[in-house]
Write a protein that holds these residues in place. Structure first.
Motif, PDB file in Angstrom:
ATOM      1  N   ALA A  21       0.856  -1.188   0.000  1.00  0.00           N
ATOM      2  CA  ALA A  21       0.000   0.000   0.000  1.00  0.00           C
ATOM      3  C   ALA A  21       0.890   1.235   0.000  1.00  0.00           C
ATOM      4  O   ALA A  21       1.968   1.233   0.597  1.00  0.00           O
ATOM      5  CB  ALA A  21      -0.911   0.009   1.225  1.00  0.00           C
ATOM      6  N   ILE A  22       0.432   2.256  -0.705  1.00  0.00           N
ATOM      7  CA  ILE A  22       1.144   3.533  -0.702  1.00  0.00           C
ATOM      8  C   ILE A  22       0.108   4.629  -0.502  1.00  0.00           C
ATOM      9  O   ILE A  22      -0.981   4.567  -1.068  1.00  0.00           O
ATOM     10  CB  ILE A  22       1.976   3.723  -1.996  1.00  0.00           C
ATOM     11  CG1 ILE A  22       2.777   5.029  -1.937  1.00  0.00           C
ATOM     12  CG2 ILE A  22       1.122   3.645  -3.243  1.00  0.00           C
ATOM     13  CD1 ILE A  22       3.847   5.163  -3.025  1.00  0.00           C
ATOM     14  N   ALA A  23       0.418   5.588   0.353  1.00  0.00           N
ATOM     15  CA  ALA A  23      -0.562   6.618   0.714  1.00  0.00           C
ATOM     16  C   ALA A  23       0.117   7.976   0.836  1.00  0.00           C
ATOM     17  O   ALA A  23       1.305   8.065   1.153  1.00  0.00           O
ATOM     18  CB  ALA A  23      -1.241   6.257   2.038  1.00  0.00           C
ATOM     19  N   SER A  24      -0.657   9.024   0.577  1.00  0.00           N
ATOM     20  CA  SER A  24      -0.158  10.386   0.761  1.00  0.00           C
ATOM     21  C   SER A  24      -1.302  11.286   1.209  1.00  0.00           C
ATOM     22  O   SER A  24      -2.479  10.931   1.061  1.00  0.00           O
ATOM     23  CB  SER A  24       0.434  10.936  -0.542  1.00  0.00           C
ATOM     24  OG  SER A  24      -0.598  11.331  -1.420  1.00  0.00           O
ATOM     25  N   VAL A 186      -5.022   6.637  -0.884  1.00  0.00           N
ATOM     26  CA  VAL A 186      -4.427   5.346  -0.538  1.00  0.00           C
ATOM     27  C   VAL A 186      -4.601   4.390  -1.714  1.00  0.00           C
ATOM     28  O   VAL A 186      -5.711   4.237  -2.239  1.00  0.00           O
ATOM     29  CB  VAL A 186      -5.088   4.726   0.718  1.00  0.00           C
ATOM     30  CG1 VAL A 186      -4.415   3.405   1.066  1.00  0.00           C
ATOM     31  CG2 VAL A 186      -5.021   5.679   1.897  1.00  0.00           C
ATOM     32  N   TYR A 187      -3.509   3.763  -2.128  1.00  0.00           N
ATOM     33  CA  TYR A 187      -3.552   2.726  -3.157  1.00  0.00           C
ATOM     34  C   TYR A 187      -3.113   1.414  -2.521  1.00  0.00           C
ATOM     35  O   TYR A 187      -2.033   1.357  -1.929  1.00  0.00           O
ATOM     36  CB  TYR A 187      -2.620   3.050  -4.318  1.00  0.00           C
ATOM     37  CG  TYR A 187      -3.015   4.265  -5.115  1.00  0.00           C
ATOM     38  CD1 TYR A 187      -3.767   4.147  -6.288  1.00  0.00           C
ATOM     39  CD2 TYR A 187      -2.632   5.541  -4.707  1.00  0.00           C
ATOM     40  CE1 TYR A 187      -4.128   5.264  -7.018  1.00  0.00           C
ATOM     41  CE2 TYR A 187      -2.990   6.663  -5.426  1.00  0.00           C
ATOM     42  CZ  TYR A 187      -3.739   6.512  -6.586  1.00  0.00           C
ATOM     43  OH  TYR A 187      -4.103   7.623  -7.303  1.00  0.00           O
ATOM     44  N   VAL A 188      -3.938   0.387  -2.641  1.00  0.00           N
ATOM     45  CA  VAL A 188      -3.570  -0.956  -2.191  1.00  0.00           C
ATOM     46  C   VAL A 188      -3.448  -1.818  -3.439  1.00  0.00           C
ATOM     47  O   VAL A 188      -4.407  -1.924  -4.222  1.00  0.00           O
ATOM     48  CB  VAL A 188      -4.613  -1.543  -1.226  1.00  0.00           C
ATOM     49  CG1 VAL A 188      -4.199  -2.942  -0.797  1.00  0.00           C
ATOM     50  CG2 VAL A 188      -4.778  -0.652   0.002  1.00  0.00           C
ATOM     51  N   ARG A 197      -8.449   4.520  -2.855  1.00  0.00           N
ATOM     52  CA  ARG A 197      -9.455   5.070  -1.949  1.00  0.00           C
ATOM     53  C   ARG A 197      -9.020   6.458  -1.505  1.00  0.00           C
ATOM     54  O   ARG A 197      -7.834   6.731  -1.388  1.00  0.00           O
ATOM     55  CB  ARG A 197      -9.643   4.179  -0.722  1.00  0.00           C
ATOM     56  CG  ARG A 197     -10.087   2.767  -1.094  1.00  0.00           C
ATOM     57  CD  ARG A 197     -10.448   1.966   0.109  1.00  0.00           C
ATOM     58  NE  ARG A 197     -10.628   0.562  -0.262  1.00  0.00           N
ATOM     59  CZ  ARG A 197     -10.848  -0.387   0.615  1.00  0.00           C
ATOM     60  NH1 ARG A 197     -10.907  -0.130   1.892  1.00  0.00           N
ATOM     61  NH2 ARG A 197     -11.013  -1.644   0.226  1.00  0.00           N
ATOM     62  N   ILE A 198     -10.000   7.299  -1.265  1.00  0.00           N
ATOM     63  CA  ILE A 198      -9.730   8.654  -0.797  1.00  0.00           C
ATOM     64  C   ILE A 198     -10.233   8.786   0.629  1.00  0.00           C
ATOM     65  O   ILE A 198     -11.389   8.470   0.922  1.00  0.00           O
ATOM     66  CB  ILE A 198     -10.394   9.699  -1.705  1.00  0.00           C
ATOM     67  CG1 ILE A 198      -9.768   9.644  -3.107  1.00  0.00           C
ATOM     68  CG2 ILE A 198     -10.256  11.096  -1.116  1.00  0.00           C
ATOM     69  CD1 ILE A 198     -10.410  10.554  -4.105  1.00  0.00           C
ATOM     70  N   LEU A 199      -9.349   9.188   1.523  1.00  0.00           N
ATOM     71  CA  LEU A 199      -9.728   9.450   2.908  1.00  0.00           C
ATOM     72  C   LEU A 199     -10.104  10.927   3.008  1.00  0.00           C
ATOM     73  O   LEU A 199      -9.346  11.790   2.583  1.00  0.00           O
ATOM     74  CB  LEU A 199      -8.551   9.153   3.842  1.00  0.00           C
ATOM     75  CG  LEU A 199      -7.902   7.776   3.690  1.00  0.00           C
ATOM     76  CD1 LEU A 199      -6.654   7.701   4.552  1.00  0.00           C
ATOM     77  CD2 LEU A 199      -8.869   6.681   4.078  1.00  0.00           C
TER      78      LEU A 199
END
Length: 204
Positions: A21-24, A186-188, A197-199
């Protein structure tokens, strides 16, 4: 204030069981003033390879365009996608090439390699690689990201648990950093699919 902190950023990558997973965060600011709340720091190179770029927003976009160009040349010549390890070496070489007037950004690379083995690494603005087997972070929220990830990470997480873990780590970290925030991307990535997905950001 450092030029790396001018726009604010938070990027994290984490490995799971045959997935990553990669997130920013989503904030684009000019020092403490928020300019936009939907800035994209994570970019897809191909289905199993992503790069997150923290740092100065203009250099983030310039470097991304250069990397896409180089990857397309590789695809034309080799007739296959680049492996994550090869791509990390390419990014490192491009950054080191400009070491006397560097791109003011710090990449986080995440991908699935041979046998669906996850690969993650980060590097500084002149291309010195730092490899890891659990998680890597970069950006203005990196100190709080280190603490959150250390506390929450478990080896061999499945995709859904990995999403929850990286999301909670990101949100709790950007709450402690005034230069990043407004939710996250977030990309899984598993061998079969990519979930984005967008938080949602919080104003409190």
């Amino acid at each position: 204030m450092s030029i790396f902190e001018y726009n604010g950023s938070a990027v994290v990558a984490m490995v799971g069981k045959n997935c990553f997973a990669i997130a920013s965060d989503r904030r684009l600011g000019v020092q403490l003033q928020t300019i936009a709340t939907d800035f994209q720091r994570i970019s897809k190179i191909h289905d199993h390879l992503f790069i997150g770029l923290s740092g100065l927003a203009t250099d983030v976009q310039t470097l991304y365009q250069r990397l896409v160009f180089r990857h397309k040349l590789y695809q034309l010549r080799e007739e296959r996608d680049m492996k994550p390890e090869t791509f990390a070496s390419l990014v490192s070489a491009i950054l080191y090439e400009k070491r006397f007037g560097p791109f003011l950004c710090q990449p986080v690379i995440a991908g699935l390699g041979d046998d669906n083995k996850p690969f993650i690494c980060t590097m500084d603005s002149i291309g010195a690689k730092e490899l890891a087997k659990d998680f890597v972070v970069s950006g203005t929220a990196s100190e709080s990201l280190y603490g959150a990830c250390e506390a929450m990470f478990k080896p061999d997480m499945e995709a859904e648990e990995l999403f929850e873990t990286i999301s909670q780590a990101l949100l709790s970290s950007v709450d402690r950093d005034c230069l990043s925030g407004w939710g996250g991307h977030v990309y899984v990535v598993t061998p079969k699919e990519v979930k984005e997905r967008i938080l949602k950001g919080r104003m409190d």
